[in-house]
Every structure is written in structure tokens, then in C-alpha cells.
Design a protein around this motif. Structure first.
Motif, PDB file in Angstrom:
ATOM      1  N   ASP A   8       0.843  -1.198   0.000  1.00  0.00           N
ATOM      2  CA  ASP A   8       0.000   0.000   0.000  1.00  0.00           C
ATOM      3  C   ASP A   8       0.887   1.261   0.000  1.00  0.00           C
ATOM      4  O   ASP A   8       1.799   1.388   0.818  1.00  0.00           O
ATOM      5  N   PRO A   9       0.613   2.189  -0.926  1.00  0.00           N
ATOM      6  CA  PRO A   9       1.525   3.336  -1.083  1.00  0.00           C
ATOM      7  C   PRO A   9       1.616   4.270   0.121  1.00  0.00           C
ATOM      8  O   PRO A   9       2.569   5.045   0.223  1.00  0.00           O
ATOM      9  N   LEU A  10       0.678   4.192   1.043  1.00  0.00           N
ATOM     10  CA  LEU A  10       0.793   5.027   2.242  1.00  0.00           C
ATOM     11  C   LEU A  10       2.047   4.637   3.040  1.00  0.00           C
ATOM     12  O   LEU A  10       2.635   5.467   3.742  1.00  0.00           O
ATOM     13  N   GLY A  11       2.426   3.380   2.932  1.00  0.00           N
ATOM     14  CA  GLY A  11       3.696   2.933   3.532  1.00  0.00           C
ATOM     15  C   GLY A  11       3.703   2.894   5.042  1.00  0.00           C
ATOM     16  O   GLY A  11       4.736   3.101   5.676  1.00  0.00           O
ATOM     17  N   LYS A  12       2.545   2.630   5.656  1.00  0.00           N
ATOM     18  CA  LYS A  12       2.498   2.564   7.128  1.00  0.00           C
ATOM     19  C   LYS A  12       2.794   1.149   7.591  1.00  0.00           C
ATOM     20  O   LYS A  12       2.258   0.184   7.037  1.00  0.00           O
ATOM     21  N   GLN A  13       3.582   1.047   8.629  1.00  0.00           N
ATOM     22  CA  GLN A  13       3.828  -0.250   9.259  1.00  0.00           C
ATOM     23  C   GLN A  13       2.782  -0.462  10.347  1.00  0.00           C
ATOM     24  O   GLN A  13       2.462   0.465  11.097  1.00  0.00           O
ATOM     25  N   ALA A  14       2.264  -1.682  10.461  1.00  0.00           N
ATOM     26  CA  ALA A  14       1.254  -1.963  11.481  1.00  0.00           C
ATOM     27  C   ALA A  14       1.815  -1.746  12.877  1.00  0.00           C
ATOM     28  O   ALA A  14       3.005  -1.936  13.114  1.00  0.00           O
ATOM     29  N   TYR A  15       0.942  -1.345  13.776  1.00  0.00           N
ATOM     30  CA  TYR A  15       1.324  -1.272  15.185  1.00  0.00           C
ATOM     31  C   TYR A  15       0.559  -2.333  15.951  1.00  0.00           C
ATOM     32  O   TYR A  15      -0.496  -2.799  15.505  1.00  0.00           O
ATOM     33  N   LYS A  16       1.110  -2.708  17.095  1.00  0.00           N
ATOM     34  CA  LYS A  16       0.424  -3.731  17.881  1.00  0.00           C
ATOM     35  C   LYS A  16      -0.699  -3.056  18.657  1.00  0.00           C
ATOM     36  O   LYS A  16      -0.446  -2.228  19.538  1.00  0.00           O
ATOM     37  N   TYR A  17      -1.914  -3.418  18.286  1.00  0.00           N
ATOM     38  CA  TYR A  17      -3.073  -2.735  18.863  1.00  0.00           C
ATOM     39  C   TYR A  17      -3.438  -3.338  20.216  1.00  0.00           C
ATOM     40  O   TYR A  17      -3.872  -2.637  21.120  1.00  0.00           O
ATOM     41  N   MET A  18      -3.240  -4.637  20.322  1.00  0.00           N
ATOM     42  CA  MET A  18      -3.566  -5.308  21.574  1.00  0.00           C
ATOM     43  C   MET A  18      -2.719  -6.550  21.720  1.00  0.00           C
ATOM     44  O   MET A  18      -2.379  -7.190  20.739  1.00  0.00           O
ATOM     45  N   ASP A  19      -2.380  -6.856  22.958  1.00  0.00           N
ATOM     46  CA  ASP A  19      -1.561  -8.027  23.221  1.00  0.00           C
ATOM     47  C   ASP A  19      -2.161  -8.776  24.394  1.00  0.00           C
ATOM     48  O   ASP A  19      -1.865  -8.488  25.542  1.00  0.00           O
ATOM     49  N   HIS A  20      -3.060  -9.711  24.070  1.00  0.00           N
ATOM     50  CA  HIS A  20      -3.585 -10.593  25.112  1.00  0.00           C
ATOM     51  C   HIS A  20      -2.626 -11.772  25.190  1.00  0.00           C
ATOM     52  O   HIS A  20      -1.968 -12.071  24.196  1.00  0.00           O
TER      53      HIS A  20
ATOM     54  N   ILE B  13      -3.089  -8.437  18.158  1.00  0.00           N
ATOM     55  CA  ILE B  13      -3.797  -7.779  17.053  1.00  0.00           C
ATOM     56  C   ILE B  13      -2.885  -6.690  16.496  1.00  0.00           C
ATOM     57  O   ILE B  13      -2.441  -5.796  17.232  1.00  0.00           O
ATOM     58  N   TRP B  14      -2.603  -6.801  15.201  1.00  0.00           N
ATOM     59  CA  TRP B  14      -1.779  -5.796  14.514  1.00  0.00           C
ATOM     60  C   TRP B  14      -2.678  -5.014  13.559  1.00  0.00           C
ATOM     61  O   TRP B  14      -3.507  -5.603  12.853  1.00  0.00           O
ATOM     62  N   VAL B  15      -2.507  -3.704  13.545  1.00  0.00           N
ATOM     63  CA  VAL B  15      -3.395  -2.848  12.758  1.00  0.00           C
ATOM     64  C   VAL B  15      -2.569  -1.971  11.822  1.00  0.00           C
ATOM     65  O   VAL B  15      -1.630  -1.304  12.253  1.00  0.00           O
ATOM     66  N   LYS B  16      -2.935  -1.990  10.551  1.00  0.00           N
ATOM     67  CA  LYS B  16      -2.189  -1.188   9.558  1.00  0.00           C
ATOM     68  C   LYS B  16      -3.141  -0.243   8.843  1.00  0.00           C
ATOM     69  O   LYS B  16      -4.148  -0.680   8.247  1.00  0.00           O
ATOM     70  N   GLU B  17      -2.805   1.023   8.870  1.00  0.00           N
ATOM     71  CA  GLU B  17      -3.616   2.002   8.146  1.00  0.00           C
ATOM     72  C   GLU B  17      -3.237   1.956   6.669  1.00  0.00           C
ATOM     73  O   GLU B  17      -2.067   1.840   6.316  1.00  0.00           O
ATOM     74  N   MET B  18      -4.258   2.046   5.808  1.00  0.00           N
ATOM     75  CA  MET B  18      -4.001   2.008   4.367  1.00  0.00           C
ATOM     76  C   MET B  18      -4.585   3.242   3.682  1.00  0.00           C
ATOM     77  O   MET B  18      -5.305   4.025   4.300  1.00  0.00           O
ATOM     78  N   THR B  19      -4.287   3.355   2.396  1.00  0.00           N
ATOM     79  CA  THR B  19      -4.853   4.469   1.623  1.00  0.00           C
ATOM     80  C   THR B  19      -6.382   4.324   1.536  1.00  0.00           C
ATOM     81  O   THR B  19      -6.927   3.235   1.732  1.00  0.00           O
ATOM     82  N   ASN B  20      -7.059   5.400   1.198  1.00  0.00           N
ATOM     83  CA  ASN B  20      -8.515   5.437   0.996  1.00  0.00           C
ATOM     84  C   ASN B  20      -9.286   4.971   2.231  1.00  0.00           C
ATOM     85  O   ASN B  20     -10.252   4.231   2.124  1.00  0.00           O
ATOM     86  N   ARG B  21      -8.796   5.359   3.394  1.00  0.00           N
ATOM     87  CA  ARG B  21      -9.460   5.095   4.685  1.00  0.00           C
ATOM     88  C   ARG B  21      -9.694   3.602   4.943  1.00  0.00           C
ATOM     89  O   ARG B  21     -10.618   3.221   5.638  1.00  0.00           O
ATOM     90  N   ARG B  22      -8.842   2.773   4.327  1.00  0.00           N
ATOM     91  CA  ARG B  22      -8.974   1.336   4.583  1.00  0.00           C
ATOM     92  C   ARG B  22      -8.023   0.926   5.712  1.00  0.00           C
ATOM     93  O   ARG B  22      -7.054   1.613   5.994  1.00  0.00           O
ATOM     94  N   TRP B  23      -8.305  -0.226   6.311  1.00  0.00           N
ATOM     95  CA  TRP B  23      -7.470  -0.753   7.394  1.00  0.00           C
ATOM     96  C   TRP B  23      -7.224  -2.233   7.164  1.00  0.00           C
ATOM     97  O   TRP B  23      -8.105  -2.942   6.678  1.00  0.00           O
TER      98      TRP B  23
END
Ligand code: GAL
Length: 388
Positions: A297-309, A314-324
Motif C-alpha cells: 500500500d503506497p501510504l507505507g504505514k507499518q502496522a502497530y500492535k493494537y492489543m496483546d492478550h 492484534i496488529w493494525v495497519k492504516e491504508m490508503t482510501n481510509r482502509r485498514w
């Protein structure tokens, strides 16, 4: 006059800003590297055959471009001019001919060497020969240099890698510069201007739970990526090491996890398996278009760890066009049930369609919560598209 002199001295004492070829890795580089499967047991035929399979299997069409020859390609000594040469027994045709072959397939050619005096296998390293070696690589048609950190003595990492980066720039051929310094000196803090990617850890191995002196299993490599997301972006990536997807020490779910987590981490996707023995299931993983689109994805964001049970991340990556992209990983030894309550994801705005990457289908929208089972060491990889 004195002021003029002081000004001049100041200018001279500031190190020149590093220059690198910009724009070579606007999305994470994709390719294949010989090390994880073959170590030093490489030769020209193997590399050519791998290039052929990369094309025929559809991996090239999926985005894999770089064929990187890792440690073990060199002759044991420099020649009388101080130049590097390939081992004549392994690469009788020479590196230029190999590069030409790889280029003729529409692929790009990568090579390995080391910032120290010798490589980890005792072959000539680049220290003190940076400009000469950079010219040599350029003359062969190298497109990617992986630069290791064995036998570095007391050398300063930043200075040493900058010297090679400058040498590559001076040689004039655009070459991706991949720092393989194992994360020892936190390259994410200083390598963005020097190279296009940098290793964040010691070596990966094809084992989920292993923790050796020099190499780490998947589980530990993944843990070490947490918190590094702010340093990655187009043309400067964290590199959690090459993929072990398809290698014998990983189960199919572990291979899928390796690939999926690398995709959300915006990690370089360098396959490390024996393409000649690849099963259809592994090829399906490595060429999954939806997973690769998350990685690229051209936004080039690396996922962050959203939660660690315990046992569940859970890893979450922001993408272009408001997608995740959301990747759930089960690091425990049992199947776990995810109870997904979309309201817990504070970053979501409105309703989204949910695409399950490994089921390869839409599974409804975020209008209702859901339970999903996730097998041991497996992942669920979801892509959320806003409905409005
Ligand atoms: C290590 C590096 C590996 C491989 C190996 C070759 O330092 O992390 O990926 O390149 O050297 O000797």
C-alpha cells in the motif's frame, strides 16, 4: 576574518549529509534471497533456475523482482588489483553474465557483502574497499546490495554504512542499500538517509518457538517489531529479516503467519524458500494478491500492535482510501476464539465491509460483532473498506 575562519571550520566539521538514490523502494522491496535455504551452498545454475521459477510460477507477476545472492558467492581472496571476484567453481560465468541473465527475465539482481573485514563465512568483506567495490557492483549491473555486519571490530556502524552508501551513490548506478546490522545500533534512528531498509533483529530461523544464540524463531522476531512502526515509510523500511514461508521448520499456519505479519508490518518480502520444491499451498500464500496489496500500500504505514492478550495479538495497519488491515495472530498452542467487537477499534469511522484475505471472500460488515476461531500459530487477516 576570524569569523570567516570559524564559519569555514564549522562547515568542514559537519559531516556531509548522506545521499542515497531516492525513490528505489517507495513500497517494500520484494524478491528472493538464497540464504535461508541454501546458506553458502549456492551456484550459478541454482540462481538462474530460481529466476526462471520466479517468472514461471507467477511470483514475478505478483511483484517479486529482486534475486539476491547472499553470502558464499565470492572467491576467498581479492585479486591483485584488490577487486572482488566470484568463486570460479560456483559462478564460472561471472557476476555480470548472471546479472544479464536475471535482467533478461525482467528481474533485478542483488548481492551480499559485509561492512566488516570478512563476511560471516570468512570471505572478503568491504571494509576499506567501499568505493572500489561499489564501482565493481555497478559494473556488474547490481541493483540491490545487502550489507552485513560480521567482523566489524571497533568500527562505528553509522559511519561505516554511510561510507558504503556514499560509495554506491558515487558509483552512479541506482542500487537499493539494505543494511544488515541486526538492529545492534538501532539503525531505525539513523539509517533513513543512508539506506532503503535495515534489519531490526538477529537472524530469523524456520522455527516458531526457537530462541538460539544467533537466531530467533518467528514468535520472537515478531515481538521485536513492536514499537518500530514510527520509523518506517516509503524508501526507508524496517526489515524483520527474510521470509521463512515454505521452509521445512514451519507448519502451514506458521508460514501463513510469517507472510501475513510481514505484509501488515510493511516488511520487505524476500522469499527464502527453495522455489524448486514449493508446494501449491505455499505458492498461494506467497502470491496472495490481497495480502501483497496490504504490504505494498503506497501510504507505507507499518502496522502497530493494537492489543496483546496472552497468546493473542492484534496488529493494525492504516491504508490508503481510509482502509485498514487487521491481523490477528494466535501465538498459543491451542485454538482460540476471537470475540470481535468493532466498537473496540476506536480508529474506525462508520461502517466497513470486511474482506477475509485467507478465506478470499467478504464476510459481511462491521454492523455486527462476530466470533471467529483462530488455530494455533495461525492468523486471520482482514481488510476493512469503508462503506461511505
Ligand atoms: C548474517 C545475516 C544473514 C546472512 C548471513 C550470511 O549476518 O544476518 O541474513 O546474510 O549473515 O553469512
Amino acid at each position: 576574518m576570524i569569523i570567516k575562519w570559524i564559519a569555514m571550520l564549522l562547515v568542514m566539521s559537519v559531516p556531509a549529509t548522506a545521499q542515497k538514490f531516492e525513490g528505489l523502494a517507495l513500497t517494500p522491496p520484494m524478491g528472493w534471497n538464497s540464504w535461508n535455504t541454501f546458506e553458502v551452498h549456492i551456484n550459478e545454475d541454482l540462481i538462474k533456475e530460481t529466476a526462471d521459477i520466479l517468472v514461471m510460477s507467477g511470483m514475478k507477476d505478483a511483484g517479486y523482482r529482486y534475486i539476491v545472492v547472499d553470502d558464499g558467492w565470492e572467491a576467498p581472496e581479492r585479486d591483485i588489483n584488490g577487486d572482488l571476484n566470484p568463486d570460479p567453481g560456483k559462478f564460472p560465468g561471472g557476476m555480470k553474465a548472471l546479472a544479464d541473465y536475471i535482467h533478461s527475465k525482467g528481474l533485478k539482481f542483488g548481492i551480499h557483502n559485509c561492512a566488516g573485514n570478512t563476511t560471516c563465512n570468512g570471505l572478503p568483506g568491504g571494509r576499506g574497499h567501499e568505493y572500489q567495490d561499489a564501482r565493481r557492483y555497478a559494473s556488474w549491473g547490481v541493483d540491490y546490495l545487502k550489507y552485513d555486519w560480521c567482523d566489524h571490530g571497533t568500527a562505528d556502524a553509522r559511519e561505516t554504512y554511510k561510507t558504503m552508501s556514499d560509495a554506491l551513490f558515487a558509483a552512479g548506478r541506482p542500487i537499493i542499500f539494505s543494511l544488515c546490522e541486526w538492529g545492534n545500533n538501532q539503525p531505525w534512528l539513523w539509517a533513513g538517509d543512508i539506506g532503503h531498509l535495515w534489519r531490526t533483529t538477529g537472524d530469523i530461523t524456520d522455527c516458531y518457538n526457537c530462541q538460539g544464540e544467533y537466531d530467533l524463531g518467528l514468535r520472537f522476531i515478531i515481538q521485536l517489531q513492536d514499537g518500530l512502526e514510527k520509523y518506517a515509510g516509503p524508501d526507508h523500511w524496517n526489515d524483520p529479516d527474510m521470509l521463512e514461508t515454505g521452509n521445512p521448520g514451519l507448519t502451514l499456519p506458521e508460514s501463513r503467519s510469517n507472510f501475513s505479519i510481514w505484509c501488515v508490518l510493511a516488511a520487505p518480502l524476500m522469499a527464502g524458500n527453495d522455489l524448486r520444491k514449493m508446494t501449491p499451498e505455499i505458492l498461494d500464500i506467497l502470491t496472495n494478491r490481497e495480502a501483497i496489496a496490504i504490504n505494498q500500500d503506497p501510504l507505507g504505514k507499518q502496522a502497530y500492535k493494537y492489543m496483546d492478550h496472552p497468546g493473542k495479538q492484534i496488529w493494525v495497519k492504516e491504508m490508503t482510501n481510509r482502509r485498514w488491515a487487521i491481523c490477528y495472530h494466535n501465538s498459543s498452542d491451542q485454538t482460540v476464539t476471537l470475540r470481535i467487537n468493532w466498537r473496540h477499534f476506536g480508529f474506525l469511522e462508520g461502517e466497513y465491509e470486511i474482506f477475509d484475505v485467507w478465506q478470499d471472500k467478504s464476510i459481511g460488515t462491521t454492523s455486527r460483532n462476530r466470533n471467529m476461531d483462530i488455530a494455533s500459530h495461525d492468523v486471520i487477516l482482514l481488510k476493512l473498506h469503508p462503506l461511505k
